[in-house]
Design an enzyme around this catalytic site. Structure first.
Site, PDB file in Angstrom:
ATOM      1  NE  ARG A  35     -27.968  -6.350  -8.805  1.00  0.00           N
ATOM      2  CZ  ARG A  35     -27.753  -7.384  -7.983  1.00  0.00           C
ATOM      3  NH1 ARG A  35     -28.687  -7.755  -7.138  1.00  0.00           N
ATOM      4  NH2 ARG A  35     -26.617  -8.032  -8.041  1.00  0.00           N
ATOM      5  CE  LYS A  56     -34.037  15.327 -15.194  1.00  0.00           C
ATOM      6  NZ  LYS A  56     -33.729  16.621 -15.846  1.00  0.00           N
ATOM      7  CD  GLU A  86     -36.101  26.038 -10.756  1.00  0.00           C
ATOM      8  OE1 GLU A  86     -36.776  25.762 -11.758  1.00  0.00           O
ATOM      9  OE2 GLU A  86     -34.845  26.022 -10.759  1.00  0.00           O
ATOM     10  CE  LYS A 134     -39.543  17.844 -11.957  1.00  0.00           C
ATOM     11  NZ  LYS A 134     -38.291  18.094 -11.282  1.00  0.00           N
ATOM     12  CD  GLU A 140     -34.158  16.731 -19.547  1.00  0.00           C
ATOM     13  OE1 GLU A 140     -34.243  16.653 -18.320  1.00  0.00           O
ATOM     14  OE2 GLU A 140     -33.353  17.479 -20.131  1.00  0.00           O
ATOM     15  NE  ARG A 194     -37.701  15.456 -15.623  1.00  0.00           N
ATOM     16  CZ  ARG A 194     -37.648  14.579 -14.622  1.00  0.00           C
ATOM     17  NH1 ARG A 194     -38.029  13.326 -14.824  1.00  0.00           N
ATOM     18  NH2 ARG A 194     -37.223  14.943 -13.423  1.00  0.00           N
ATOM     19  CG  ASN A 249     -33.447  21.674 -18.387  1.00  0.00           C
ATOM     20  OD1 ASN A 249     -33.399  21.581 -17.166  1.00  0.00           O
ATOM     21  ND2 ASN A 249     -33.317  20.629 -19.189  1.00  0.00           N
ATOM     22  CG  HIS A 261     -32.573  25.527 -15.640  1.00  0.00           C
ATOM     23  ND1 HIS A 261     -33.772  26.205 -15.624  1.00  0.00           N
ATOM     24  CD2 HIS A 261     -32.526  24.850 -14.453  1.00  0.00           C
ATOM     25  CE1 HIS A 261     -34.410  25.941 -14.491  1.00  0.00           C
ATOM     26  NE2 HIS A 261     -33.676  25.128 -13.772  1.00  0.00           N
ATOM     27  CG  HIS A 302     -26.845  25.202 -15.489  1.00  0.00           C
ATOM     28  ND1 HIS A 302     -27.370  24.144 -16.194  1.00  0.00           N
ATOM     29  CD2 HIS A 302     -27.466  25.174 -14.281  1.00  0.00           C
ATOM     30  CE1 HIS A 302     -28.276  23.525 -15.459  1.00  0.00           C
ATOM     31  NE2 HIS A 302     -28.350  24.128 -14.299  1.00  0.00           N
ATOM     32  CG  HIS A 344     -30.279  26.372  -9.390  1.00  0.00           C
ATOM     33  ND1 HIS A 344     -29.631  26.030 -10.552  1.00  0.00           N
ATOM     34  CD2 HIS A 344     -31.562  25.941  -9.535  1.00  0.00           C
ATOM     35  CE1 HIS A 344     -30.484  25.413 -11.366  1.00  0.00           C
ATOM     36  NE2 HIS A 344     -31.657  25.346 -10.764  1.00  0.00           N
TER      37      HIS A 344
HETATM   38  P1  NAD Z   1     -30.202  23.000  -0.224  1.00  0.00           P
HETATM   39  O1  NAD Z   1     -30.672  21.626  -0.092  1.00  0.00           O
HETATM   40  O2  NAD Z   1     -28.739  23.257  -0.101  1.00  0.00           O
HETATM   41  O3  NAD Z   1     -30.974  23.919   0.845  1.00  0.00           O
HETATM   42  C1  NAD Z   1     -30.695  25.295   0.888  1.00  0.00           C
HETATM   43  C2  NAD Z   1     -30.340  25.747   2.310  1.00  0.00           C
HETATM   44  O4  NAD Z   1     -31.521  25.785   3.103  1.00  0.00           O
HETATM   45  C3  NAD Z   1     -29.377  24.823   3.012  1.00  0.00           C
HETATM   46  O5  NAD Z   1     -28.516  25.584   3.792  1.00  0.00           O
HETATM   47  C4  NAD Z   1     -30.303  23.996   3.890  1.00  0.00           C
HETATM   48  O6  NAD Z   1     -29.658  23.428   4.997  1.00  0.00           O
HETATM   49  C5  NAD Z   1     -31.306  25.028   4.290  1.00  0.00           C
HETATM   50  N1  NAD Z   1     -32.626  24.546   4.671  1.00  0.00           N
HETATM   51  C6  NAD Z   1     -33.332  23.533   4.103  1.00  0.00           C
HETATM   52  N2  NAD Z   1     -34.555  23.494   4.620  1.00  0.00           N
HETATM   53  C7  NAD Z   1     -34.630  24.455   5.568  1.00  0.00           C
HETATM   54  C8  NAD Z   1     -35.655  24.896   6.423  1.00  0.00           C
HETATM   55  N3  NAD Z   1     -36.889  24.373   6.389  1.00  0.00           N
HETATM   56  N4  NAD Z   1     -35.389  25.935   7.272  1.00  0.00           N
HETATM   57  C9  NAD Z   1     -34.157  26.508   7.259  1.00  0.00           C
HETATM   58  N5  NAD Z   1     -33.155  26.154   6.442  1.00  0.00           N
HETATM   59  C10 NAD Z   1     -33.399  25.133   5.605  1.00  0.00           C
HETATM   60  O7  NAD Z   1     -30.651  23.647  -1.618  1.00  0.00           O
HETATM   61  P2  NAD Z   1     -31.946  23.529  -2.520  1.00  0.00           P
HETATM   62  O8  NAD Z   1     -32.067  24.832  -3.191  1.00  0.00           O
HETATM   63  O9  NAD Z   1     -33.107  22.983  -1.768  1.00  0.00           O
HETATM   64  O10 NAD Z   1     -31.546  22.393  -3.566  1.00  0.00           O
HETATM   65  C11 NAD Z   1     -30.472  22.584  -4.459  1.00  0.00           C
HETATM   66  C12 NAD Z   1     -30.054  21.244  -4.989  1.00  0.00           C
HETATM   67  O11 NAD Z   1     -31.159  20.645  -5.670  1.00  0.00           O
HETATM   68  C13 NAD Z   1     -28.915  21.297  -5.983  1.00  0.00           C
HETATM   69  O12 NAD Z   1     -27.983  20.307  -5.676  1.00  0.00           O
HETATM   70  C14 NAD Z   1     -29.568  20.998  -7.314  1.00  0.00           C
HETATM   71  O13 NAD Z   1     -28.690  20.353  -8.218  1.00  0.00           O
HETATM   72  C15 NAD Z   1     -30.692  20.100  -6.899  1.00  0.00           C
HETATM   73  N6  NAD Z   1     -31.836  20.074  -7.817  1.00  0.00           N
HETATM   74  C16 NAD Z   1     -32.299  18.851  -8.203  1.00  0.00           C
HETATM   75  C17 NAD Z   1     -33.385  18.772  -9.041  1.00  0.00           C
HETATM   76  C18 NAD Z   1     -33.938  17.427  -9.408  1.00  0.00           C
HETATM   77  O14 NAD Z   1     -34.826  17.349 -10.279  1.00  0.00           O
HETATM   78  N7  NAD Z   1     -33.488  16.365  -8.788  1.00  0.00           N
HETATM   79  C19 NAD Z   1     -34.021  19.929  -9.515  1.00  0.00           C
HETATM   80  C20 NAD Z   1     -33.526  21.160  -9.094  1.00  0.00           C
HETATM   81  C21 NAD Z   1     -32.431  21.213  -8.238  1.00  0.00           C
HETATM   82  N1  GLY Z   2     -35.463  20.062 -12.670  1.00  0.00           N
HETATM   83  C1  GLY Z   2     -35.645  19.600 -14.010  1.00  0.00           C
HETATM   84  C2  GLY Z   2     -36.189  18.217 -14.101  1.00  0.00           C
HETATM   85  O1  GLY Z   2     -36.534  17.615 -13.122  1.00  0.00           O
HETATM   86  O2  GLY Z   2     -36.266  17.696 -15.183  1.00  0.00           O
END
Ligand code: NAD
Ligand code: GLY
Length: 361
Positions: A119, A141, A183, A225, A235, A239, A243, A246, A250, A263
């Site tokens: 939990r 998130k 971003e 942020k 949100e 918050r 977006n 976005h 999207h 993205h």
């Molecule tokens: P990712 O985690 O897929 O990383 C992008 C690429 O870079 C991958 O191939 C990864 O293996 C590689 N990589 C990571 N660190 C590296 C490094 N230091 N050196 C070399 N390669 C490296 O993508 P991302 O853009 O980091 O994240 C995208 C994800 O984040 C999506 O799933 C999205 O939905 C999520 N997201 C979440 C939030 C949130 O608030 N939780 C906000 C924005 C995005």
């Molecule tokens: N990436 C948008 C949020 O965290 O609310």
């Protein structure tokens, strides 16, 4: 050059520490983990770059690691099962801590597993992409995808600490780096004119990953942020401004079936479309639109919809976006640099005009 930003959430407050070389400081890593058991979650790309340093720092704990294949597809219930099973096999209880070592995919997944195990147990974010440093690692998130859509299953679960070592960006593919800058620009665009101007003056230094500028950009983004999350964790209001761009973005990602623009690139186009629409309905000036467009171009980001995307199909995808409430398309628009607003109902004809002006057919 260590900076600490506190995310103020009462008893759930936590520090975001930004320091080049932070991963070479075992004490800083160890201090974030209190229980007996620690599970490090990473992937096959990041693990060879950083896993050993984290393992060494936590050598006194009951320690295990799961190294997943790379890719968004790993943000799944199956991977969640894998992490929960690993926790069970190592005999972890409520004193376990999960450590997410990777980009947003690993952070969202490990955070979700941490929210579920017994939990909810603590987790630490060690983001390794620029996007994860400035956005996904902060704010709690967490989510995984279903085949029906992205982030459909998730939880709000704040990390206990975020450790950002900008030196990790040296190995990041340039396309991923540029995506992260979308971003960063967003924070200036929606609420910080001074930061936007600062980015205009430091775009080239940022692309070269000059250390001072990189740390400054990450800190100012995280500070923005953290403030938003502290005021509106779930949100209910403000918050949603995060977006900006976005809903358009999207839709572009959906039509590209996630093999077109990534993205950050889609968000860059989306922000320009949101600014263009704002100008079209008389909310904002074209001069600010041009500044946004120019900064994104200088950071190597696209600002137009890829060829042959149909405006009507993009609009359909926007209607399905979760930001479309009660049949009306709710968009984040702006009054100019630093002033984003939620606009509850935007005439669809104006959206279609904007999409066509932005390159859709
Ligand atoms: P990712 O985690 O897929 O990383 C992008 C690429 O870079 C991958 O191939 C990864 O293996 C590689 N990589 C990571 N660190 C590296 C490094 N230091 N050196 C070399 N390669 C490296 O993508 P991302 O853009 O980091 O994240 C995208 C994800 O984040 C999506 O799933 C999205 O939905 C999520 N997201 C979440 C939030 C949130 O608030 N939780 C906000 C924005 C995005
Ligand atoms: N990436 C948008 C949020 O965290 O609310």
């Amino acid at each position: 050059m260590k900076r600490v930003v506190e995310v103020q959430l009462g008893v759930r407050s936590y520090p975001v520490t930004i320091a080049p070389g932070l991963l070479d400081d075992p004490a800083a890593i160890k201090a974030t983990v209190t229980g007996r058991h620690a599970l490090i979650v990473s992937n096959e790309v990041v693990a060879p770059l950083a896993l050993e340093r984290v393992r060494q720092a936590l050598a006194t704990h009951g320690l295990a690691s799961v190294v997943l294949p790379d890719g968004e597809v790993q943000k799944s219930l199956a991977s969640t099962d894998r992490l929960l099973t690993a926790l069970a096999k190592m005999g972890a209880s409520r004193d376990a801590t999960l450590i997410a070592l990777g980009g947003g995919v690993i952070g969202d997944l490990a955070g979700f597993a941490a929210a579920l195990w017994m939990r909810g147990v603590p987790f630490v974010q060690i983001p390794t992409t620029l996007l994860a440093m400035v956005d996904s690692s902060v704010g709690g998130k967490t989510a995984v995808n279903l085949t029906q859509g992205k982030n459909l299953v998730g939880a709000f679960h704040q990390p206990r600490a975020v450790l950002i070592d900008p030196n990790l960006l040296a190995t990041l593919p340039k396309r991923e780096l540029r995506a992260g800058f979308a971003e960063v620009v967003k924070y200036g665009a929606i609420g910080d004119h001074a930061f936007f101007s600062w980015l205009e003056h430091h775009a080239e230094a940022l692309l070269m990953l000059k250390s001072d500028s990189t740390v400054e950009a990450i800190e100012r983004s995280v500070r923005h942020k953290a403030g938003v999350v502290a005021r509106d964790e779930r949100e209910d209001g403000e918050r949603a401004l995060l977006n900006f761009g976005h809903t358009f973005g999207h839709a572009i990602e959906t039509l590209g079936e996630y093999h077109g623009l990534n993205h950050g690139e889609a968000v860059a186009v989306g922000m320009v479309l949101a600014a263009e629409l704002s100008a079209r309905i008389g909310m904002a000036s074209s001069a600010d639109l041009n500044r946004l467009n120019d900064l994104l171009v200088r950071l190597g980001l696209p600002t137009r919809i890829p060829p042959a995307y149909a405006a009507e199909k993009l609009l359909d995808a926007m209607r399905l976006d979760k930001k479309a409430l009660s049949g009306q398309i709710r968009l984040i628009l702006w009054r100019g640099i630093g002033h984003a607003e939620i606009v509850a109902s935007v005439p669809e004809a104006k959206i279609l005009e904007t999409l066509r002006a932005g390159g859709a057919v």
